[in-house]
Design a protein around this motif. Sequence first.
Motif, PDB file in Angstrom:
ATOM      1  N   ALA A 117      20.786  -5.757   8.457  1.00  0.00           N
ATOM      2  CA  ALA A 117      20.803  -4.667   9.428  1.00  0.00           C
ATOM      3  C   ALA A 117      19.455  -4.515  10.117  1.00  0.00           C
ATOM      4  N   LEU A 118      18.357  -4.651   9.364  1.00  0.00           N
ATOM      5  CA  LEU A 118      17.031  -4.538   9.969  1.00  0.00           C
ATOM      6  C   LEU A 118      16.829  -5.591  11.056  1.00  0.00           C
ATOM      7  N   ALA A 119      17.244  -6.821  10.771  1.00  0.00           N
ATOM      8  CA  ALA A 119      17.103  -7.887  11.766  1.00  0.00           C
ATOM      9  C   ALA A 119      17.916  -7.568  13.016  1.00  0.00           C
ATOM     10  N   ARG A 120      19.118  -7.053  12.798  1.00  0.00           N
ATOM     11  CA  ARG A 120      19.981  -6.703  13.930  1.00  0.00           C
ATOM     12  C   ARG A 120      19.395  -5.525  14.720  1.00  0.00           C
ATOM     13  N   MET A 121      18.861  -4.534  14.023  1.00  0.00           N
ATOM     14  CA  MET A 121      18.249  -3.378  14.689  1.00  0.00           C
ATOM     15  C   MET A 121      17.046  -3.792  15.526  1.00  0.00           C
ATOM     16  N   GLU A 122      16.268  -4.747  15.016  1.00  0.00           N
ATOM     17  CA  GLU A 122      15.113  -5.213  15.772  1.00  0.00           C
ATOM     18  C   GLU A 122      15.557  -5.900  17.068  1.00  0.00           C
ATOM     19  N   ARG A 123      16.625  -6.682  16.986  1.00  0.00           N
ATOM     20  CA  ARG A 123      17.133  -7.334  18.196  1.00  0.00           C
ATOM     21  C   ARG A 123      17.655  -6.307  19.194  1.00  0.00           C
ATOM     22  N   MET A 124      18.217  -5.218  18.674  1.00  0.00           N
ATOM     23  CA  MET A 124      18.733  -4.148  19.530  1.00  0.00           C
ATOM     24  C   MET A 124      17.629  -3.202  20.011  1.00  0.00           C
ATOM     25  N   GLU A 125      16.409  -3.406  19.474  1.00  0.00           N
ATOM     26  CA  GLU A 125      15.247  -2.579  19.810  1.00  0.00           C
ATOM     27  C   GLU A 125      15.489  -1.103  19.502  1.00  0.00           C
ATOM     28  N   LEU A 126      16.132  -0.870  18.347  1.00  0.00           N
ATOM     29  CA  LEU A 126      16.362   0.501  17.904  1.00  0.00           C
ATOM     30  C   LEU A 126      15.082   1.087  17.305  1.00  0.00           C
ATOM     31  N   THR A 127      14.919   2.375  17.446  1.00  0.00           N
ATOM     32  CA  THR A 127      13.787   3.067  16.829  1.00  0.00           C
ATOM     33  C   THR A 127      14.169   3.455  15.410  1.00  0.00           C
ATOM     34  N   LEU A 128      13.406   2.975  14.442  1.00  0.00           N
ATOM     35  CA  LEU A 128      13.706   3.228  13.034  1.00  0.00           C
ATOM     36  C   LEU A 128      12.790   4.285  12.455  1.00  0.00           C
ATOM     37  N   GLY A 129      13.297   4.997  11.465  1.00  0.00           N
ATOM     38  CA  GLY A 129      12.459   5.837  10.634  1.00  0.00           C
ATOM     39  C   GLY A 129      11.966   5.012   9.452  1.00  0.00           C
ATOM     40  N   PRO A 130      11.308   5.629   8.489  1.00  0.00           N
ATOM     41  CA  PRO A 130      10.904   4.913   7.284  1.00  0.00           C
ATOM     42  C   PRO A 130      12.122   4.359   6.531  1.00  0.00           C
ATOM     43  N   VAL A 131      11.915   3.246   5.833  1.00  0.00           N
ATOM     44  CA  VAL A 131      12.968   2.612   5.031  1.00  0.00           C
ATOM     45  C   VAL A 131      12.351   2.191   3.707  1.00  0.00           C
ATOM     46  N   THR A 132      12.983   2.558   2.597  1.00  0.00           N
ATOM     47  CA  THR A 132      12.485   2.140   1.289  1.00  0.00           C
ATOM     48  C   THR A 132      13.299   0.977   0.746  1.00  0.00           C
ATOM     49  N   LEU A 133      12.654   0.214  -0.115  1.00  0.00           N
ATOM     50  CA  LEU A 133      13.295  -0.864  -0.867  1.00  0.00           C
ATOM     51  C   LEU A 133      13.083  -0.556  -2.343  1.00  0.00           C
ATOM     52  N   THR A 134      14.159  -0.383  -3.103  1.00  0.00           N
ATOM     53  CA  THR A 134      14.049   0.029  -4.505  1.00  0.00           C
ATOM     54  C   THR A 134      14.225  -1.156  -5.447  1.00  0.00           C
ATOM     55  N   PRO A 135      13.704  -1.048  -6.666  1.00  0.00           N
ATOM     56  CA  PRO A 135      13.845  -2.132  -7.624  1.00  0.00           C
ATOM     57  C   PRO A 135      15.293  -2.414  -8.042  1.00  0.00           C
ATOM     58  N   ASP A 136      16.215  -1.471  -7.813  1.00  0.00           N
ATOM     59  CA  ASP A 136      17.619  -1.739  -8.128  1.00  0.00           C
ATOM     60  C   ASP A 136      18.355  -2.323  -6.924  1.00  0.00           C
TER      61      ASP A 136
END
Length: 220
Positions: A117-136
Amino acid sequence: MFIVEETLAGTEAAQIPKQRGESLLETAVRYAEERHWDVFPGTWLDAVDGSQRCSCGDAACPAPGSHPARPDWATQATGSATVARRMWQKQPAASILLPTGRTFDAISVPETAGFLALARMERMELTLGPVTLTPDRRMEFFVLPGAGVKVPDLVRKLGWAVSSLDLTVLGEGSYVAAPPTRFGSRGAVQWARRPTPANRWLPDAEELISPLAYACGRDR
């Protein structure tokens, strides 16, 4: 400012800054002071017989060192940097937890779907908020409050059954663990997209739901 390393390698060309160098206390204070997020201290890790155990005392704790330490955690959460400093001074090893449904909600998806989704959002030039990546192996996308009400209908309009996607909204009554909180021996929560002045204004769930639902559908 948040202290970060450059990046960690990830799939789909995603870059994950790794926070380092600050204590849990100072980081919690910064979240309250700079982002105006409510924070509250959770459980922590204790060394027991050479291994790390959750302070809750449950040897089989599913989220060691990264869940609320008391049932009234929602009333304990504070947006005051002064109060946050006082709470972490009492227990400097406590995890940093952020209640959702207040200044933000979080859309949680599997890590593989999140990178797609992040890769797709970047191609769409969407404005993102913070995103976390968890150990699970979950990614949590911060969006404006109210996502829990909107997302089910938005997903249905895209042609998906909500129950068929591994996509959940964390809103009122829930929380997320913030970097650099650790999940026992599994590692620490990291920022997939760190908080910056540019993403202080969060996107609405409606702006992100299409690429997130698409990625979760591909990930089934």
